[in-house]
Design a protein around this motif. Structure first.
Motif, PDB file in Angstrom:
ATOM      1  N   TYR A  19       1.013  -1.201  -0.023  1.00 23.92           N
ATOM      2  CA  TYR A  19      -0.093  -0.123  -0.427  1.00 23.92           C
ATOM      3  C   TYR A  19       0.473   0.885   0.007  1.00 23.92           C
ATOM      4  O   TYR A  19       1.634   1.463   0.594  1.00 23.92           O
ATOM      5  CB  TYR A  19      -0.909  -0.096   1.064  1.00 23.92           C
ATOM      6  N   SER A  23       0.716   5.307   0.588  1.00 25.49           N
ATOM      7  CA  SER A  23      -0.443   6.156   1.610  1.00 25.49           C
ATOM      8  C   SER A  23      -0.824   7.659   0.523  1.00 25.49           C
ATOM      9  O   SER A  23      -1.520   8.262   0.874  1.00 25.49           O
ATOM     10  CB  SER A  23      -0.193   6.591   3.234  1.00 25.49           C
ATOM     11  N   THR A  81      -2.881   5.093   8.197  1.00 27.56           N
ATOM     12  CA  THR A  81      -1.421   5.311   8.990  1.00 27.56           C
ATOM     13  C   THR A  81      -0.913   3.948   9.287  1.00 27.56           C
ATOM     14  O   THR A  81       0.218   3.501   9.176  1.00 27.56           O
ATOM     15  CB  THR A  81      -0.885   6.075  10.211  1.00 27.56           C
ATOM     16  N   HIS A  82      -1.982   2.997   9.578  1.00 28.72           N
ATOM     17  CA  HIS A  82      -1.352   1.091   9.915  1.00 28.72           C
ATOM     18  C   HIS A  82      -2.430   0.595   9.051  1.00 28.72           C
ATOM     19  O   HIS A  82      -3.661   0.888   9.097  1.00 28.72           O
ATOM     20  CB  HIS A  82      -1.632   1.231  11.527  1.00 28.72           C
ATOM     21  N   TYR A 114      -7.440  -0.993   8.363  1.00 29.32           N
ATOM     22  CA  TYR A 114      -6.696   0.144   8.527  1.00 29.32           C
ATOM     23  C   TYR A 114      -7.477   0.431   9.466  1.00 29.32           C
ATOM     24  O   TYR A 114      -8.290   1.129   9.708  1.00 29.32           O
ATOM     25  CB  TYR A 114      -7.378   0.172   6.817  1.00 29.32           C
ATOM     26  N   HIS A 145      11.337  -2.022   5.039  1.00 31.10           N
ATOM     27  CA  HIS A 145      10.330  -2.877   5.385  1.00 31.10           C
ATOM     28  C   HIS A 145      10.925  -4.689   5.747  1.00 31.10           C
ATOM     29  O   HIS A 145      11.510  -5.029   4.757  1.00 31.10           O
ATOM     30  CB  HIS A 145       9.538  -2.900   4.100  1.00 31.10           C
ATOM     31  N   TRP A 195       6.176   1.702  -1.671  1.00 37.27           N
ATOM     32  CA  TRP A 195       5.024   1.456  -1.734  1.00 37.27           C
ATOM     33  C   TRP A 195       5.939   2.014   0.121  1.00 37.27           C
ATOM     34  O   TRP A 195       6.556   2.017   0.865  1.00 37.27           O
ATOM     35  CB  TRP A 195       5.154  -0.582  -0.976  1.00 37.27           C
ATOM     36  N   THR A 196       4.659   2.535   0.926  1.00 35.63           N
ATOM     37  CA  THR A 196       4.723   2.943   2.518  1.00 35.63           C
ATOM     38  C   THR A 196       4.902   1.984   3.531  1.00 35.63           C
ATOM     39  O   THR A 196       5.021   1.578   4.717  1.00 35.63           O
ATOM     40  CB  THR A 196       3.997   4.055   3.113  1.00 35.63           C
ATOM     41  N   HIS A 197       3.631   0.628   3.863  1.00 33.20           N
ATOM     42  CA  HIS A 197       3.248  -0.332   4.161  1.00 33.20           C
ATOM     43  C   HIS A 197       3.001  -1.099   3.214  1.00 33.20           C
ATOM     44  O   HIS A 197       3.105  -1.476   1.553  1.00 33.20           O
ATOM     45  CB  HIS A 197       1.867   0.181   4.808  1.00 33.20           C
ATOM     46  N   THR A 249       1.931  -5.284   4.430  1.00 28.87           N
ATOM     47  CA  THR A 249       1.315  -6.258   5.255  1.00 28.87           C
ATOM     48  C   THR A 249       1.289  -7.333   4.864  1.00 28.87           C
ATOM     49  O   THR A 249       0.571  -8.241   3.717  1.00 28.87           O
ATOM     50  CB  THR A 249      -0.373  -5.311   5.896  1.00 28.87           C
TER      51      THR A 249
END
Length: 272
Positions: free
Chosen positions: A10, A12, A43-44, A54, A224, A267-269, A271
């Motif tokens: 993801y 952001s 943010t998470h 989310y 990451h 990507w920032t996240h 998961t």
């Protein structure tokens, strides 16, 4: 096959995303691509089984979704701004969620129900926790770690959402780590500063057994680290390169596949 082993990437900044699966040979199979603005601004993102939560610390809103086996995302429930508290960390033991605030050391445990709703189990008043920089789970137990004083604690979430402390580790017990990740059985500690690492297991007593130590320079420089609960993915947002690995029974790391710079998006996240 379910969405249990599917990774979500993801961004952001543009709210785009991709779902992928790590193949047995370490390659990444892209399942679905989601155009910019498909997602909200979060943010998470945390995964509980095949469900995602989310959360936005900015407006305290949220969404729950189900990841299908084909990588598609099915929205279950939307939570309007102000629904949540202000949290710095959200972790899962594979069944339940722990929300934690490093600012006031308060917390909450919750469960995601079949319809995507959130059921609060237990609330913990300010000052209930220590000051922790990282929280990671091996799929059963939680490890809290502080990069300030190198202390830690292991705990379990019971069926009622209470927290049972297993073992406390005094200041200086740990090395200085930037990332902690678990493959669902073992822990990997990694330092981006000197590219060193350690693998450990959380014993039933909550104690930590060191398996392998990796000297400086053993790793690349990664932003990451994520796991699908079997394999590890390392990713660099700077170079868009990556590596997949497995932790073997002795805690050693076996490289499966290396991805050259530019293979990944930005990507920032991630998961899993």
């Amino acid at each position: 096959m379910s969405g249990l082993d599917v990774l979500l990437f993801y961004n952001s900044a543009n709210r785009a995303g991709v779902t992928s699966r790590i193949e047995s040979n370490g390659d990444l199979l892209t399942l679905r691509e989601f155009a910019p603005n498909t997602f909200g601004s979060w943010t998470h993102i945390v995964k509980v089984g095949s469900r995602l939560l989310y959360y936005s610390r900015d407006n305290r809103a949220g969404v729950t979704q189900e990841i299908e086996a084909d990588g598609s995302l099915r929205t279950l429930r939307e939570f309007r701004p102000g629904t949540f508290g202000s949290w710095t960390h959200i972790a899962s033991d594979g069944r339940r969620l722990l929300y934690y605030s490093r600012e006031n050391r308060a917390g909450v445990t919750q469960e995601i129900d079949a319809a995507g709703g959130l059921r609060t189990l237990k609330e913990f008043a300010p000052g209930s926790f220590g000051s922790w920089s990282h929280i990671v789970s091996d799929g059963r137990r939680l490890l809290y770690y502080s990069d300030d004083n190198l202390a830690g604690v292991t705990q379990e979430i019971d069926d009622a959402g209470g927290l049972r402390t297993l073992k406390e580790f005094r200041r200086g017990s740990f090395g200085r780590w930037t990332h902690l990740v678990s493959d669902g059985r073992r822990l990997l500690y990694y330092s981006r500063e000197n590219q060193t690492g350690v693998t450990q297991e959380i014993r039933g007593t909550g104690d930590l057994e060191t398996l392998q130590e990796f000297k400086p320079g053993a790793f690349g420089v990664w932003t990451h680290l994520v796991s699908d609960r079997r394999r590890l993915l390392y990713y660099s947002r700077d170079s868009h390169a990556g590596v997949t690995q497995e932790i073997d029974g002795l805690g050693d790391l076996r490289t499966l596949k290396e991805f050259s710079p530019g293979v990944f998006g930005s990507w920032t996240h991630i998961t899993g």
